[in-house]
Enzyme design. Structure first.
Site, mmCIF file in Angstrom:
data_model
loop_
_atom_site.group_PDB
_atom_site.id
_atom_site.type_symbol
_atom_site.label_atom_id
_atom_site.label_comp_id
_atom_site.label_asym_id
_atom_site.label_seq_id
_atom_site.Cartn_x
_atom_site.Cartn_y
_atom_site.Cartn_z
ATOM 1 C CG HIS A 1 -1.591 1.291 1.509
ATOM 2 N ND1 HIS A 1 -1.209 2.152 2.521
ATOM 3 C CD2 HIS A 1 -2.631 1.878 0.876
ATOM 4 C CE1 HIS A 1 -2.002 3.209 2.516
ATOM 5 N NE2 HIS A 1 -2.868 3.064 1.526
ATOM 6 C CG HIS B 1 -0.483 9.968 0.477
ATOM 7 N ND1 HIS B 1 -0.573 9.892 1.832
ATOM 8 C CD2 HIS B 1 -1.603 9.366 0.008
ATOM 9 C CE1 HIS B 1 -1.688 9.276 2.178
ATOM 10 N NE2 HIS B 1 -2.329 8.943 1.077
#
Length: 1175
Positions: A328, A375
Site C-alpha cells: 500500500h 500521496h
C-alpha cells in the site's frame, strides 16, 4: 526407511568472486573512500568481504544485500577528487562502478560503491553478485551452519596484522559470561587467551570454535534430554534408543506412513555416521551427547519442512485462487502525512517478493509536465512516474517470475495519462500485458488466467472506459493523427466531456481515506515539500499534523480516462462494489473492488460467507484506513481468513502485521503467490471464517510448544522472556497469553524449561501461523519467527530468529519441543488410540482374555460388547433408554403372512411400548358388542315377524284344505246316503243302475276334488314359496346390512385405535425430547463446572476459550442429537403409519372376504331352494 531431505541451500559462487578483485570503495552519504580494496566472496556465498592495506577486514552479509546495480557517476566533488587522486578521472568512471545496496529492512538502505579497473570487471561482478544474492533458502540454514557462518565472519574480520583479536571473540559471548571464563576456555583449547592477544586464523579452526561455544555455552538442556532418553545409565544412545526417540518425538504422527516412513535402524545408523565425531562409538553404532547435539542442530531438524521453501504449489489455478503479496502506498518511506516518497521503495518491495504495488499518479507542475507519484495533497514529496516505471522494470522479475500488478490511483489529466501509457509501453515492452490472452477472453463467467499463464507479465489495474466509448475515442484519436493535425494525440480528447467508465455506479475510490475538511489552498500546497522536510526533521508538532489532517480533503481518482491507457487494462478492472449479490449475478471475474480495512471488516461482520464466495470468483484488495497516518498496519490474518487476495500493507513499517505477511509469503519459493486452501476455492464448498467447529474435510490439530532454552539471544547482560502466539481463524487465534518467565542477566543461554503452551484445538491449520518472539526486560523485541502451521515439524527443534524486518539474525535461536497431533475431543482419546494403534489395543484385550482364561473362564463365555467411553453412568442409562426406541429396518416391520396380521401388529423395537391392536380385540370392544346385540335384536324381531306370517299362512292354507276336504266328504256322503236310502227303499237289485250312477258321481266328485286339491296345493305352494323367498331375502338383506355395519364399525374402531396409538407415540416422543433437553442441560452444566474447577487451566482467557469451545461443541453435538432424535421419531411415526395402513388394508380385505363368503352362502341357499308348502 525415512529418507533425509537434501536441503540444497547453497548457490554456486563463481570462481572469480572467490578469488577476488581489487576495487576502490566509497560511500557517498558518510564520505568514506577506501582505495585498493581486495573484494571477495566466500565459497558458501555468506559474505562479501574486503580488506585494504593497513586496515581491518570488513564483511557485508549477502543476506542483507538487496540489489546489485551498475552505479552512476558520483555527484559529490570530494568523491570525484579522491578518485582523481588514484588515477580515475570522471570521464573514466562510466560503466566501472558497482553499486551494492543493503539494509536490515526495506527503508534504511545503505549504498556501497565499488570502482573497478575496467568495465569488463564491473559487468562480470555485477552479474556474479546478482547470481548469489536473494538466496532465500540460505535464510533457513541450521544453527550448526549459523555457527560456522559466525566463525567465518570472525576469521574474515582480522585486524591490521591479519589476525583474529581475542576481543572479537569475547564480544560473541559477552552476555552473561565474564571475560575470565572465556579466557580460561581459550587457554584450555591451547589458543592465545590474553585480553589483547591475537589468534592466527589457521589455528582457529571451526572445530576449535565449536568446542569453545560448548565450553562457554554448554548445552545442559540437550544433555538433560539425552539422559532422559537413555535413563541416565550410559554416555551414549543405542540405535534402538535413537530410533525410538526419532519415531516418538521427531516425527509428526499425522503423516502418511508411506510418504513419510518411520525411522528404522538403517536410518539411525546413517545419522550416527553423519554426526557422531567419535570414531569408536560410530563403529559400535552408538551416538554420544555431542553427536546427538550436532544432529539436533543440523538441517535435518529444521522447524519447518524445507521443501515448503521451494516452489511447491500448483500455479495453474486462476489468479483469484491465490493470496498475493501486496503493498500500500509503495512509494512512502515513512508516515502518510508529510512523508518522503522514494523510487527505491519500489525496488526493495519487489525484490522482497511483493507482487502488487501502488502508484498514486498526479499531474506534474513543472514545465516538462511529467506525471509524478505522491500521496495526493498530504504534504509528501514527489517522485517521477517514469523513474518508478524504470525501477519496476529492473526489479519486477528478479526474485519471482510471477505477474506483477500495478495498482494505479489515477488523478492525471488525459495529456499526462497518455505520457504514462507511453512510458509503460516503451519501458516495459513485452513485459506489459496490453491485451487479454486468447485463452482467457474478457467475458462474463470466464475465469482469470493463472500465474503460470502470466509469467513475467505486468498488469495495470486502472478504471477502464466502456467498450463503445473506448472504441469511439480511439477512432477519433486515430483519425486526427492520420489527418496530421497539430494537436498532440495526448490532449486531443482533453476537452471532451468526461465519459463514464463501465457504468456510472462502478466508480471505485482506491483510497477514500480522508473525506472531511476543506480543501487546502494553493499556497499551502506550494509549501508541501518544505512541510515534508519539517516533519522529517521533527520540527512539526503532532498538533500541526492533526490540523493538516483535519483540513485534508481526499480527491477521488479521475473517471476521464485516456483511451490509450484504457486499452492496456484487462484482468484487473476496478469497479465500485455494489454488493455480493450484484457481483454474483454479473459473474465478471476480471472485475475487482478495493475496501479499506474498516469497510472490509464491516462486510466480514455481516456477510462473511458471501465475502469468501466472492473471493473464489474475483479479486479484492484491502488497504489501511486513513486514520493510520503513522503508516501502521492492520491485522492481515482476518482478511486472509476470508480469502482476500491483495491484503495490502505498509511495507515501510516492520510491525507485527508485516512480520506475519513476510513469514507467510516466505513459503512457496518467496514467489509472492500462495494457493488458497481447497475449501476457499471450490464453488461447491461453503466456508464460514468465523466458524468455531471443524471444517468439513479438514482435520483439526492440537499444537503444543515447550520453550526449553535460548542461545546467543543478545550480546548484552539482560533479562529475556519468550512469547508464543498463534494467528489464524478467530477461534484459533491466541495471543498475549503464553509467555515464559523472565530469565535475568543472561542473554547468552537462558534456560526457561516452561511447561508446554498448548493450542488445544486448531480447527484450520492451513491458515494458522505460529509466532515465537523474544523480548528483553524492557519489553523490546530481540527477535521473532513466523512459522506457518501447515509446514511445521514436530519434535525438538532449534528455531532461528529474525529481526523485526524478517532478516535472519546470525546466532540467536530458541530450542523448543513442538508436539503436533490430530485434535481429539475430550473423552474420545481411548477410541482414537485404539484406531491409531490397533495392535496395541488388541494386545491389551487379548492379555485380559488370557487372564480370564487363567481363572477358568472360557473365551466363548465372553460376549462382544461395544466400546463405551462414557464417564457418566446416567448418560449411559439415557443412551440405553434411547436405544429401546430405535426403529428397526422396514423389512423387519413388513408383515409377511395373513396370520401375522390377523394376530395384530407385530412388536416393533421402536414402537413396542405402544399398545398393540388386534381384530379380536376390536371385536371385544363394548361398542362393537353393543352393536352386535342390537343387530341380533333386529334379526330376532324379523324372524319373529316371519314366524307369525308363517303361522298365519299355515292356518289359512290348512283351513282352505280342510274346507275342500270337508266339502268333498259332505258331497260324497250325500251321494252315498241317497244311494243307501234308495237301496233301502227300492232294494238292492233295483238300484244297480242308481248304484252305478252314484259310483260315477262319486268318481267324478273325487276327480274334481283331486283337481281342486291339486289347484289349492299349487296355489299354497306358490304362496308359501313366495313368502319364504321374501323372508329369506329380507333376512339376507338385513344380514348384509349388519355385515356392512360391522365392517364400518370395525374400521372406525381401528382408526380410533390408530389415532390413540399416534397420540401415545407423540406423547412418548415429547417426553423423550424433554428428557434429552434436560439431560443435555445437565451435561452442559456439569462440563462447565468441570472446566471452572480444572486446576490445569491456568489463565482466565484459556478458561473462557474452553467454555466457549465447549458451548460451541455442545451446541453442535446437542443439535445433532436432537436432529437424530427427530429423525428417529419421524421414522418411528412413519413406521407406525405404515403398519397402521397395512392393518387397515388387511381389515378391509377381511371385510371383503366376509362379504364374499356371505354372498356365496346366499347363492348356495338360492340354488338349494325348492317349492314348498306346509300342507
Amino acid at each position: 526407511m525415512a529418507k533425509p531431505y537434501e536441503f540444497n541451500w547453497q548457490k554456486e559462487v563463481p570462481s572469480f568472486l572467490q578469488e577476488g578483485a581489487v576495487f576502490d570503495r566509497y560511500e557517498e552519504e558518510s564520505f568514506v573512500f577506501e582505495p585498493n580494496c581486495l573484494f571477495k566472496v566466500d565459497e558458501f556465498g555468506f559474505f562479501l568481504t574486503w580488506r585494504s592495506e593497513g586496515k581491518e577486514g570488513q564483511v557485508l552479509e549477502c543476506s542483507l544485500i538487496n540489489s546489485i546495480r551498475s552505479g552512476a557517476i558520483p555527484k559529490d566533488p570530494k568523491i570525484l577528487a579522491a578518485l582523481e587522486a588514484v588515477g580515475k578521472s570522471e570521464n573514466d568512471l562510466e560503466g566501472r562502478i558497482v553499486c551494492v545496496c543493503s539494509g536490515t529492512d526495506l527503508v534504511n538502505i545503505s549504498f556501497t560503491y565499488m570502482v573497478a579497473e575496467n568495465p569488463e570487471v564491473t559487468k562480470q561482478w555485477v552479474e556474479g553478485l546478482r547470481s548469489i544474492i536473494h538466496n532465500f533458502r540460505a535464510n533457513n540454514v541450521s544453527p550448526m551452519t549459523c555457527l560456522k557462518k559466525h566463525w567465518m565472519k570472525l576469521a574474515f574480520m582480522t585486524n591490521t596484522n591479519g589476525k583474529i583479536p581475542v576481543r572479537s571473540i569475547t564480544r560473541t559471548f559477552a552476555s552473561g559470561k565474564t571475560e575470565k571464563v572465556i579466557f580460561q576456555a581459550l587457554k584450555e583449547l591451547g589458543l592465545p587467551s590474553g585480553k589483547n592477544d591475537e589468534i592466527e586464523p589457521t589455528a582457529f579452526s571451526y572445530e576449535k570454535f565449536y568446542e569453545l561455544t560448548q565450553k562457554i555455552c554448554p548445552r545442559t538442556d540437550i544433555e538433560d534430554l539425552f539422559k532422559k532418553i537413555n535413563g541416565d545409565k550410559t554416555d551414549y544412545l543405542t540405535v534402538d534408543q535413537l530410533v525410538s526417540f526419532l519415531n516418538e518425538h521427531q516425527r509428526d504422527p499425522r503423516l502418511n506412513e508411506i510418504l513419510f516412513p518411520f525411522y528404522d535402524a538403517k536410518r539411525a545408523m546413517q545419522i550416527i555416521e553423519m554426526y557422531e565425531p567419535d570414531e569408536d562409538l560410530k563403529k559400535k553404532g552408538l551416538i554420544s551427547s555431542d553427536g546427538f547435539c550436532r544432529y539436533l542442530m543440523s538441517d535435518e531438524n529444521a522447524p519447518v519442512f524445507l521443501d515448503r521453501l521451494e516452489l511447491y504449489q500448483e500455479m495453474d489455478h486462476p489468479l483469484a485462487h491465490y493470496f498475493i503479496s501486496s503493498s500500500h502506498n509503495t512509494y512512502l518511506t515513512g508516515r502518510q502525512f508529510g512523508g518522503k516518497s522514494s523510487v527505491e521503495m519500489y525496488r526493495q518491495v519487489l525484490l522482497a517478493g511483493c507482487r502488487c504495488v501502488e502508484l498514486d499518479c498526479w499531474d506534474g507542475k513543472g514545465e516538462d509536465q511529467e506525471p509524478i507519484i505522491t500521496h495526493g495533497k498530504a504534504m509528501c514529496t514527489d517522485i517521477l512516474f517514469k523513474d518508478v516505471i524504470q525501477a519496476i522494470k529492473e526489479t519486477a522479475f528478479v526474485t519471482s517470475e510471477y505477474p506483477v500488478i500495478l495498482s494505479f490511483e489515477n488523478h492525471c489529466s488525459k495529456y499526462q495519462q497518455y505520457k504514462m501509457s507511453k512510458y509503460c509501453e516503451d519501458l516495459f515492452g513485452d513485459l506489459l500485458l496490453k491485451q487479454a490472452l486468447e485463452s482467457h477472453p474478457l467475458e462474463p463467467g470466464r475465469a482469470l488466467p493463472s500465474p503460470n499463464d502470466l509469467k513475467r507479465k505486468i498488469l495495470i489495474k486502472n478504471k477502464r472506459l466502456k467498450p463503445e466509448v473506448e472504441k469511439k475515442q480511439l477512432e477519433a484519436l486515430r483519425s486526427m493523427m492520420e489527418a496530421g493535425e497539430s494537436a498532440s494525440p495526448a490532449n486531443i480528447l482533453e476537452d471532451d466531456n468526461e465519459e463514464e467508465i463501465e457504468s456510472a455506479d462502478q466508480e471505485e475510490e482506491a483510497h477514500p481515506e480522508f473525506k472531511f475538511g476543506n480543501e487546502l489552498s494553493a499556497d499551502d500546497l506550494g509549501h508541501k515539500e518544505a512541510v515534508a522536510n519539517s516533519v522529517k526533521k521533527g520540527l512539526v508538532t503532532v498538533e500541526d499534523e492533526q490540523a493538516w489532517m483535519a483540513s485534508y480533503k481526499y480527491v477521488g481518482a479521475t473517471t476521464n480516462i485516456h483511451p490509450y491507457l484504457s486499452t492496456m487494462i484487462n484482468y484487473a478492472q476496478p469497479v465500485k462494489f455494489q454488493g455480493f449479490h450484484v457481483a454474483e449475478e454479473r459473474n465478471i471475474h476480471y472485475n475487482m473492488s478495493s475496501f479499506n480495512e474498516s469497510v472490509g471488516l464491516g462486510y466480514l461482520k455481516t456477510h462473511a460467507i458471501e465475502f469468501v464466495n466472492y473471493n473464489k470468483r474475483q479479486m479484492s484488495r484491502i488497504y489501511p484506513k486513513g486514520g493510520r497516518v503513522d503508516s501502521s498496519n492492520y491485522m492481515p490474518q482476518i482478511f486472509w481468513n476470508a480469502g482476500c487476495q491483495m491484503v495490502s500493507l505498509n511495507y515501510q513499517t516492520p510491525d507485527l502485521a508485516m512480520q506475519l505477511n513476510q513469514g507467510k509469503f516466505e513459503y512457496n519459493g518467496s514467489c509472492g503467490y500462495l494457493l488458497k486452501p481447497d475449501f476457499m476455492r471450490r464453488p461447491d464448498r461453503t466456508f464460514d471464517p468465523f466458524s468455531e467447529t471443524p471444517v468439513d474435510g479438514v482435520i483439526a490439530a492440537t499444537c503444543s510448544v515447550q520453550v526449553i532454552s535460548g542461545q546467543f539471544l543478545s550480546d548484552k547482560k539482560i533479562g529475556t522472556y519468550v512469547e508464543v502466539d498463534m494467528y489464524g481463524l478467530p477461534t484459533d487465534t491466541i495471543r498475549k497469553e503464553f509467555r515464559t518467565r523472565m530469565v535475568m542477566n543472561n542473554g547468552l543461554n537462558p534456560v526457561y524449561n516452561e511447561e508446554s503452551f498448548v493450542f488445544r484445538k486448531v480447527i484450520l491449520p492451513d491458515l494458522a501461523v505460529l509466532r515465537i518472539a523474544v523480548y528483553d526486560d524492557n519489553n523490546k523485541l530481540i527477535g521473532q519467527r513466523i512459522l506457518p502451521l501447515d509446514g511445521l515439524q514436530a519434535g525438538y527443534r532449534h528455531i532461528s530468529l529474525r529481526n523485526e524486518g524478517n532478516k535472519p539474525l546470525s546466532l540467536p535461536t530458541i530450542f523448543c519441543n513442538i508436539v503436533l497431533k490430530t485434535y481429539v475431543p475430550d473423552g474420545f482419546g481411548d477410541i482414537v488410540d485404539a484406531l491409531s494403534d490397533p495392535k496395541k489395543f488388541l494386545s491389551i484385550t487379548e492379555k485380559r482374555a488370557d487372564q480370564m482364561r487363567a481363572m477358568g473362564i472360557e473365551t466363548s463365555d465372553i460376549a462382544d460388547v461395544p466400546s463405551d467411553t462414557s464417564k457418566n453412568d446416567k448418560k449411559g442409562k439415557a443412551n440405553t433408554a434411547k436405544a429401546n426406541v430405535t426403529p428397526q429396518s422396514s423389512s423387519e416391520l413388513r408383515p409377511t403372512t395373513t396370520a401375522a396380521l390377523a394376530s395384530g401388529v407385530e412388536a416393533k423395537k421402536g414402537i413396542e411400548l405402544i399398545p398393540q391392536v388386534r381384530i379380536e380385540d376390536l371385536k371385544q370392544m363394548k361398542a362393537y358388542l353393543k352393536h352386535l346385540k342390537k343387530q341380533q335384536k333386529e334379526l330376532n324381531s324379523l324372524k319373529k315377524k316371519h314366524a307369525k306370517e308363517h303361522s298365519t299362512m299355515q292356518k289359512l292354507h290348512c283351513t282352505q284344505v280342510d274346507k275342500i276336504v270337508a266339502q268333498y266328504d259332505k258331497e260324497k256322503s250325500t251321494h252315498e246316503k241317497i244311494l243307501e236310502k234308495a237301496m233301502k227303499k227300492k232294494g238292492g237289485s233295483n238300484c244297480l243302475e242308481m248304484k252305478k250312477e252314484t259310483e260315477i258321481k262319486i268318481q267324478t266328485l273325487t276327480s274334481d276334488h283331486k283337481s281342486k286339491v291339486k289347484e289349492i296345493v299349487a296355489q299354497h305352494t306358490k304362496e308359501w314359496s313366495e313368502m319364504i323367498n321374501t323372508h329369506s331375502a329380507e333376512e339376507q338383506e338385513i344380514r348384509d346390512l349388519h355385515l356392512s355395519q360391522q365392517c364400518e364399525l370395525l374400521k372406525k374402531l381401528l382408526i380410533n385405535a390408530h389415532e390413540q396409538q399416534t397420540q401415545q407415540l407423540k406423547l412418548s416422543h415429547d417426553r423423550e425430547s424433554k428428557e434429552m433437553r434436560a439431560h443435555q442441560a445437565k451435561i452442559s452444566m456439569e462440563n462447565s463446572k468441570a472446566i471452572s474447577q480444572d486446576k490445569s487451566i491456568k489463565n482466565k482467557a484459556e478458561r473462557e476459550r474452553r467454555v466457549r469451545e465447549l458451548n460451541s461443541s455442545n451446541t453442535k453435538k446437542f443439535l445433532e442429537e436432537r436432529k437424530r432424535l427427530a429423525m428417529k421419531q419421524s421414522k418411528e411415526m412413519d413406521q407406525l403409519k405404515k403398519v397402521q395402513l397395512e392393518h387397515l388394508e388387511f381389515l378391509e380385505k377381511q371385510n371383503e372376504q366376509a362379504k364374499e363368503m356371505q354372498q356365496m352362502v346366499k347363492l348356495e341357499a338360492e340354488m338349494d331352494r325348492r317349492p314348498a308348502t306346509v300342507v
